[in-house]
Design a protein around this motif. Structure first.
Motif, PDB file in Angstrom:
ATOM      1  N   VAL A 157      16.806  -1.139 -13.728  1.00 13.53           N
ATOM      2  CA  VAL A 157      17.761  -0.887 -14.809  1.00 13.53           C
ATOM      3  C   VAL A 157      17.425  -1.772 -16.007  1.00 13.53           C
ATOM      4  N   GLY A 158      17.052  -3.019 -15.747  1.00 17.54           N
ATOM      5  CA  GLY A 158      16.734  -3.931 -16.836  1.00 17.54           C
ATOM      6  C   GLY A 158      15.520  -3.520 -17.635  1.00 17.54           C
ATOM      7  N   THR A 159      14.526  -2.909 -16.973  1.00 17.16           N
ATOM      8  CA  THR A 159      13.320  -2.475 -17.669  1.00 17.16           C
ATOM      9  C   THR A 159      13.384  -1.024 -18.117  1.00 17.16           C
ATOM     10  N   GLY A 160      14.260  -0.237 -17.497  1.00 17.53           N
ATOM     11  CA  GLY A 160      14.397   1.169 -17.871  1.00 17.53           C
ATOM     12  C   GLY A 160      13.493   2.113 -17.130  1.00 17.53           C
ATOM     13  N   THR A 161      12.644   1.616 -16.212  1.00 20.31           N
ATOM     14  CA  THR A 161      11.737   2.472 -15.448  1.00 20.31           C
ATOM     15  C   THR A 161      11.682   2.008 -13.999  1.00 20.31           C
ATOM     16  N   PHE A 162      11.371   2.951 -13.111  1.00 19.45           N
ATOM     17  CA  PHE A 162      11.181   2.655 -11.690  1.00 19.45           C
ATOM     18  C   PHE A 162       9.684   2.751 -11.413  1.00 19.45           C
ATOM     19  N   ARG A 163       9.053   1.608 -11.151  1.00 23.29           N
ATOM     20  CA  ARG A 163       7.601   1.567 -10.997  1.00 23.29           C
ATOM     21  C   ARG A 163       7.226   0.709  -9.790  1.00 23.29           C
ATOM     22  N   ALA A 164       5.960   0.813  -9.387  1.00 27.10           N
ATOM     23  CA  ALA A 164       5.500   0.153  -8.165  1.00 27.10           C
ATOM     24  C   ALA A 164       5.457  -1.359  -8.295  1.00 27.10           C
ATOM     25  N   SER A 165       5.336  -1.887  -9.484  1.00 26.34           N
ATOM     26  CA  SER A 165       5.189  -3.333  -9.663  1.00 26.34           C
ATOM     27  C   SER A 165       6.519  -4.083  -9.645  1.00 26.34           C
ATOM     28  N   LEU A 166       7.629  -3.376  -9.471  1.00 24.47           N
ATOM     29  CA  LEU A 166       8.917  -4.057  -9.394  1.00 24.47           C
ATOM     30  C   LEU A 166       8.926  -5.039  -8.221  1.00 24.47           C
ATOM     31  N   GLY A 167       9.411  -6.231  -8.466  1.00 27.62           N
ATOM     32  CA  GLY A 167       9.530  -7.217  -7.397  1.00 27.62           C
ATOM     33  C   GLY A 167       8.298  -8.064  -7.184  1.00 27.62           C
ATOM     34  N   ASP A 168       7.256  -7.876  -7.994  1.00 23.80           N
ATOM     35  CA  ASP A 168       6.033  -8.658  -7.802  1.00 23.80           C
ATOM     36  C   ASP A 168       6.278 -10.159  -7.952  1.00 23.80           C
ATOM     37  N   LEU A 189       3.691  11.031  -6.125  1.00 23.18           N
ATOM     38  CA  LEU A 189       4.918  11.662  -6.616  1.00 23.18           C
ATOM     39  C   LEU A 189       5.059  11.637  -8.126  1.00 23.18           C
ATOM     40  N   THR A 190       4.267  10.816  -8.812  1.00 23.17           N
ATOM     41  CA  THR A 190       4.387  10.702 -10.265  1.00 23.17           C
ATOM     42  C   THR A 190       3.027  10.839 -10.921  1.00 23.17           C
ATOM     43  N   GLU A 191       3.060  11.081 -12.209  1.00 23.63           N
ATOM     44  CA  GLU A 191       1.826  11.184 -12.977  1.00 23.63           C
ATOM     45  C   GLU A 191       1.435   9.863 -13.620  1.00 23.63           C
ATOM     46  N   ASN A 192       2.423   9.069 -13.984  1.00 27.34           N
ATOM     47  CA  ASN A 192       2.158   7.798 -14.665  1.00 27.34           C
ATOM     48  C   ASN A 192       2.517   6.586 -13.815  1.00 27.34           C
ATOM     49  N   ALA A 193       2.562   6.760 -12.480  1.00 24.63           N
ATOM     50  CA  ALA A 193       2.897   5.669 -11.550  1.00 24.63           C
ATOM     51  C   ALA A 193       4.258   5.065 -11.843  1.00 24.63           C
ATOM     52  N   ALA A 194       5.188   5.898 -12.324  1.00 26.54           N
ATOM     53  CA  ALA A 194       6.538   5.426 -12.612  1.00 26.54           C
ATOM     54  C   ALA A 194       7.467   6.620 -12.760  1.00 26.54           C
ATOM     55  N   PHE A 195       8.718   6.448 -12.324  1.00 28.72           N
ATOM     56  CA  PHE A 195       9.758   7.440 -12.569  1.00 28.72           C
ATOM     57  C   PHE A 195      10.481   7.043 -13.856  1.00 28.72           C
ATOM     58  N   THR A 196      10.488   7.940 -14.815  1.00 25.19           N
ATOM     59  CA  THR A 196      11.054   7.617 -16.129  1.00 25.19           C
ATOM     60  C   THR A 196      12.356   8.346 -16.423  1.00 25.19           C
ATOM     61  N   THR A 197      12.792   9.234 -15.524  1.00 22.48           N
ATOM     62  CA  THR A 197      14.052   9.941 -15.743  1.00 22.48           C
ATOM     63  C   THR A 197      15.219   8.964 -15.682  1.00 22.48           C
ATOM     64  N   ARG A 198      16.070   8.998 -16.685  1.00 26.21           N
ATOM     65  CA  ARG A 198      17.204   8.094 -16.756  1.00 26.21           C
ATOM     66  C   ARG A 198      18.502   8.869 -16.584  1.00 26.21           C
ATOM     67  N   GLY A 242       0.806  -1.213   0.000  1.00 24.58           N
ATOM     68  CA  GLY A 242       0.000   0.000   0.000  1.00 24.58           C
ATOM     69  C   GLY A 242       0.837   1.260   0.000  1.00 24.58           C
ATOM     70  N   LEU A 243       1.927   1.274   0.786  1.00 23.24           N
ATOM     71  CA  LEU A 243       2.749   2.473   0.909  1.00 23.24           C
ATOM     72  C   LEU A 243       3.417   2.836  -0.411  1.00 23.24           C
ATOM     73  N   VAL A 244       4.017   1.848  -1.067  1.00 20.32           N
ATOM     74  CA  VAL A 244       4.710   2.119  -2.327  1.00 20.32           C
ATOM     75  C   VAL A 244       3.742   2.606  -3.391  1.00 20.32           C
ATOM     76  N   SER A 245       2.564   2.000  -3.478  1.00 22.03           N
ATOM     77  CA  SER A 245       1.563   2.435  -4.451  1.00 22.03           C
ATOM     78  C   SER A 245       1.109   3.860  -4.193  1.00 22.03           C
ATOM     79  N   LEU A 246       0.883   4.204  -2.917  1.00 20.63           N
ATOM     80  CA  LEU A 246       0.468   5.560  -2.579  1.00 20.63           C
ATOM     81  C   LEU A 246       1.542   6.582  -2.915  1.00 20.63           C
ATOM     82  N   LEU A 247       2.802   6.243  -2.623  1.00 19.79           N
ATOM     83  CA  LEU A 247       3.889   7.180  -2.906  1.00 19.79           C
ATOM     84  C   LEU A 247       4.070   7.397  -4.403  1.00 19.79           C
ATOM     85  N   TYR A 248       3.960   6.329  -5.185  1.00 19.19           N
ATOM     86  CA  TYR A 248       4.065   6.501  -6.638  1.00 19.19           C
ATOM     87  C   TYR A 248       2.914   7.351  -7.165  1.00 19.19           C
ATOM     88  N   SER A 249       1.721   7.141  -6.635  1.00 22.51           N
ATOM     89  CA  SER A 249       0.575   7.927  -7.091  1.00 22.51           C
ATOM     90  C   SER A 249       0.728   9.400  -6.725  1.00 22.51           C
TER      91      SER A 249
END
Length: 360
Positions: A268-279, A165-174, A156-163
């Protein structure tokens, strides 16, 4: 004449592995677990290469396969550290997402360079892991319950923070260097005319460092031996003067740090930092550790075994995928492999105990 003294009774769950280690005996090569894993992995690579020649393509198949194995090996090491003290970490996937969240935030909002974002990720993972270990040590509640609760809390915490802090539920800056770390192989590193293999990703350096550090910790330091004794027999460790509570906190902090490292590698492997990492980290974390020889009861770990166990699972997954096996069937096969591994873990403990009893 002094009457003979009967040998002390042994508990099969804690004493057998250590007693067996005190009475070394040479096993046939086919019984050696790590060698068996290596031979089986190589045999499956050859089989899949014959059935699907594309399996041996260096850039299209072997490169992403080894990149996945590098990431999942770190996941298995995170679980192995928790198992070394007789605990488990059911929140390993959420801790990976939690650490990656801080790295992505550092890159996207703070403009941090690649190394500093990684350090922030590792610090966040170690902190949440240490908090988990502290709760277990202070309350005495089972690690199963605490880490399961932490898994739901972080979900719950990670999903709330992504929502928030981001617009698309992911950090895309590389940041600079991330794309190279994702796509470069050892072929891009040359010593004169000699270059590395294009099938081996440069990201594997993180896995090698983790393997070396844990191998040194458990094989060459007193701290590592205290962690193993805490897992093998907590009461004896406490009576020996080992601060078992601190060792539990340390083990979970290391587990969280390694989980965060795996989350960073996955991002790094996917190129984005998103909430579903580690599922999908839960099953591989136990498969790699248990197949490699780590005991669920604690006290025995195998760093190289975790690498070999993860490699075997990765080869099976990739080979069956190329053969057209669906995801549902693949998960059934991997679940059966884990069940067999858990059964083998129990059989190995009982056999070791019986050998000790016969020797006495």
């Amino acid at each position: 004449m002094t009457p003979p003294v009967a040998p002390p009774l042994l508990d099969p769950e804690t004493e057998a592995p250590r007693a067996a280690a005190r009475t070394p005996h040479k096993l046939p090569f086919w019984v050696n677990q790590r060698l068996g894993l290596l031979v089986l992995t190589l045999a499956l690579c050859a089989l899949f290469g014959v059935l699907r020649p594309a399996f041996l393509d260096e850039r299209l198949v072997l490169f992403p396969l080894l990149r996945d194995i590098a990431t999942l090996t770190v996941v298995a090491l995170a679980q192995m550290v928790a198992l070394s003290v007789g605990h488990m970490n059911l929140a390993v996937g959420r801790m990976a997402a939690f650490g990656a969240l801080f790295a992505g935030f550092g890159y996207d909002r703070l403009g941090l360079p690649l190394p500093l974002g990684l350090l922030l990720c590792l610090f966040a993972g170690a902190a949440i892991g240490a908090l988990t270990g502290w709760i277990i040590a202070r309350t005495g509640v089972s690690s199963f319950v605490v880490t399961l609760a932490m898994d739901f809390a972080l979900l719950g915490l990670v999903s709330l923070l992504y929502s928030a802090l981001t617009e698309n539920a992911a950090f895309t800056t590389r940041p600079s260097g991330l794309a190279e770390l994702r796509s470069y192989s050892l072929a891009d590193i040359c010593a004169g005319p000699v270059c590395g293999s294009p099938a081996v990703p440069q990201m594997i350096q993180f896995t090698v460092l983790a393997l070396a550090a844990l191998g040194f910790l458990y094989g060459c330091t007193r701290l590592g031996r205290e962690l193993l004794l805490t897992g093998a027999n907590p009461a004896a460790a406490e009576l020996s003067g080992i601060p078992t509570g601190r060792r539990i906190v340390l083990a979970h902090a290391l587990s969280g740090l390694l989980a965060a490292l795996a989350g960073f590698m996955a991002a790094v492997g996917t190129g984005t930092f998103r909430a579903s990492l580690g599922d999908d980290f839960m099953l591989p974390s136990f498969l790699g550790a248990v197949l490699g020889g780590t005991l669920l009861t604690g006290g025995v770990v195998s760093v190289i075994g975790a690498l070999l166990g993860t490699s075997l699972v990765g080869v099976i997954r990739k080979g069956l995928d190329l053969l057209g096996v669906g995801l549902e069937s693949l998960n059934i096969y991997l679940g059966c492999v884990l069940l067999l591994a858990l059964s083998a873990d129990r059989v190995r403990t009982v056999v070791s105990y019986r050998k000790v009893v016969r020797s006495t």
